[in-house]
Design an enzyme around this catalytic site. Sequence first.
Site, PDB file in Angstrom:
ATOM      1  N   HIS A   1       0.812  -1.222   0.000  1.00  0.00           N
ATOM      2  CA  HIS A   1       0.000   0.000   0.000  1.00  0.00           C
ATOM      3  C   HIS A   1       0.844   1.270   0.000  1.00  0.00           C
ATOM      4  O   HIS A   1       0.311   2.359   0.195  1.00  0.00           O
ATOM      5  CB  HIS A   1      -0.924   0.051   1.231  1.00  0.00           C
ATOM      6  CG  HIS A   1      -1.938  -1.049   1.251  1.00  0.00           C
ATOM      7  ND1 HIS A   1      -2.750  -1.278   2.317  1.00  0.00           N
ATOM      8  CD2 HIS A   1      -2.245  -1.983   0.330  1.00  0.00           C
ATOM      9  CE1 HIS A   1      -3.532  -2.309   2.053  1.00  0.00           C
ATOM     10  NE2 HIS A   1      -3.238  -2.758   0.856  1.00  0.00           N
TER      11      HIS A   1
ATOM     12  N   ILE B   1       0.869   6.992   0.320  1.00  0.00           N
ATOM     13  CA  ILE B   1       0.291   5.860   1.034  1.00  0.00           C
ATOM     14  C   ILE B   1      -1.173   5.709   0.633  1.00  0.00           C
ATOM     15  O   ILE B   1      -1.916   6.689   0.596  1.00  0.00           O
ATOM     16  CB  ILE B   1       0.354   6.087   2.567  1.00  0.00           C
ATOM     17  CG1 ILE B   1       1.789   6.416   2.996  1.00  0.00           C
ATOM     18  CG2 ILE B   1      -0.177   4.872   3.310  1.00  0.00           C
ATOM     19  CD1 ILE B   1       1.864   7.101   4.349  1.00  0.00           C
ATOM     20  N   CYS B   2      -1.532   4.476   0.317  1.00  0.00           N
ATOM     21  CA  CYS B   2      -2.926   4.210  -0.011  1.00  0.00           C
ATOM     22  C   CYS B   2      -3.591   3.601   1.218  1.00  0.00           C
ATOM     23  O   CYS B   2      -3.522   2.400   1.441  1.00  0.00           O
ATOM     24  CB  CYS B   2      -3.006   3.258  -1.201  1.00  0.00           C
ATOM     25  SG  CYS B   2      -4.668   2.715  -1.553  1.00  0.00           S
ATOM     26  N   ALA B   3      -4.180   4.448   2.051  1.00  0.00           N
ATOM     27  CA  ALA B   3      -4.843   3.955   3.254  1.00  0.00           C
ATOM     28  C   ALA B   3      -6.134   4.743   3.427  1.00  0.00           C
ATOM     29  O   ALA B   3      -6.122   5.977   3.423  1.00  0.00           O
ATOM     30  CB  ALA B   3      -3.951   4.142   4.477  1.00  0.00           C
TER      31      ALA B   3
END
Lengths: 555, 152
Positions: B84, B91-93
């Site tokens: 992620h 950041i892919c959150a």
Amino acid sequence: MSDESDYYMDDSASDNYYDDDDDEMVDGTQDSDRESSPASEGEASDDDAFGVELSAAALGKVKRKSYEVNFETLSDAAVDRLMNKEAEHVAGIFGLEPSTALLLLRHMAWNKERLIEKYMDNPEAVRKDAGILAAPPLAPTSSSSSAGVRRSARRANSVQPSAPPSTPFMCPVCCDDEPPNTYALACGHAFCSTCWETYLHTKVREEGEFTVRCMDSDCKLLADDAFIARVCSKEDSKRHHELVSRNFVGNSSQYKFCPLPGCSYTISCPSAASKSSLMTIVPTVKCPENHVFCFGCSLDQDHRPLICHVSKLWLKKCQDDSETANWIKSNTKECTKCQSTIEKNGGCNHMTCKKCKNEFCWVCMGPWAEHGNAWYTCNRYEEREGVEARDAQSKSRASLERYLQYYNRWANHEQSARLSLDLYSKTEKKMEEMQTTSNLTWIEVQFARKAVDEVFKCRMTLKWTYAMAFYLAKGNEKELFEDNQRDLEKAVEDLSELLESPIDPDNIPVLRQKMTDKTVYVLKRNEILLDDTAQGYLDGRWKWNADAAILNEAE
Amino acid sequence: MSAISTKRLQKELAEIRKGCPAGITLLEADDLAVWFLSIEVLGESVYKGEVFSLRFKFGPRYPIESPEVVFVVDNTHQAPIHPHVYSNGHICASILGSEWSPVLSTSAVCITLQSMLASCPKKERPTDNDRYVRTAPLSPKDARFQYHDDTV
Ligand SMILES: [Zn+2]
Ligand SMILES: [Zn+2]
Ligand SMILES: [Zn+2]
Ligand SMILES: [Zn+2]
Ligand SMILES: [Zn+2]
Ligand SMILES: [Zn+2]
């Protein structure tokens, strides 16, 4: 609310032989027999038979035409009423607050039947998914107002401004430890009023979001409309309401927004609400701003006579093949005789080279002389199978060529229609000239405007007839369709040409009569074509070729 | 900085200075709107021995709106190799986007990212890393993430 005037002739239409509203023409009722024999021979040559100016007395209430649909415009208030009716229905069944019912409906994308079914089956699961407080014993909310208590008995999400739950209270968002005012949803998570306001404002205004959760990180409870109305500024609350009603309309098949940017009218068209209806009708509607669009597919133009599905196929094909087809759109061509460049500047296909006086047809580039008695060589593409379909390569070339033949005519009508709008300004000038050089009144010079309007409208029809012809399976029916197409095309080209003819003051009465006659004839031809195709859909007469084969199966 | 965010950030900063969660250290917060924190995974993990640096940027609408959070990537810092985390530090959150809540804080974000790293079984870049990095906006907040499965 009814928009009847859009479909029916006004009884009082007086000095004009057709409706001022430009698109619903009176049908020459005396000639009704002609409608049933649309392709009879010799008709094209004596168009003057239609040139009878109809008297007001001849205008009865004309019933809705086969190619028209009933529709009405809904005001914002009417949309609200419909939305609230849905909410009240659901609220009534389950004993809920209307604002809770609205949250549930939104959660289910306004599918009321599904919501009722699911809620009957498992209310707690639905409530949980939809972000609504669970039904069982009420969590003590800090609400101090009696209204809050009464409402919470019905377990709505919204709870009132409350005194801070305990002192000392610090707002967990802004860390203000003595906020003057706090609010909490039914979950009891309290925040100061400033934070709620800012939060809701950000969601609604910046993010265009109408589903707003409690600010607590683990809480899934949604703010209902009552809460938002209470906490937000008037503008934010209004915007929220707009977002909700757009969502309501957007999710219903009964209502559509006008697709023109910035226009927010809602149209209702019950006869076109089902998917299957779109196989047999083209529901062209018009908002009060006169934006014409298709209720079925929201295309911002009238695509009659071609049904939505096939129109979409065609538009997609045009997009995919646009590179290849681009050269066709070009505004200039070379004279077939002397090769000097000729620019098309009017809507008429009859081109005369300024230099050598060569007359030819813009569409097929053939000599114009041949068009007088053999116009069809131009409207119909002879499919040269057999000779060329020998190998795969020539097959694909043949198929591209075939497409281009239709596309060429499609694009040409599109372009000519636009040019005829340019022509309108010229026509206006002519009208003024006519008013000053003759004793005609303004009403009497309207025939030129009417002629331009009619040319524009019919070119749009013609444009779509070429898309339709591209997909129609070969056979008798297609030939009859193309006969109608050819008759209309010929009539339109004649009228276009007449519109470009020089105005001689002495000649005005003759020109006026001629143009009026031709205009009446053109609208008649357009009506015949639209009526016949509409009827053909109902009779299941139109069969599609391999390029749109899916649709044959769908029937 | 608005009144809301200033008061809130001062309060958060005071708490962080009092004591950070284990594995998280405040590196710099000279500018109230831009903080740097170091983050490492304690105990057994695929990132054993690695220390990363996070940069937080707080907009005027913080904490109503989420902060911009990236792993620092420069001569001395690398972004963790994680399904992620993109190689440019983005950041892919979902917690930094659609799942953001105004009650979440800087330490809450750090703890979430720490456990995201701790639970990673295998060092891997996101499958769309190259494409994303090539076209990524300057701020990850302008990216339209399709949140990967957060449980990984
Ligand atoms: Zn607050
Ligand atoms: Zn809550
Ligand atoms: Zn409109
Ligand atoms: Zn349509
Ligand atoms: Zn020439
Ligand atoms: Zn021709």
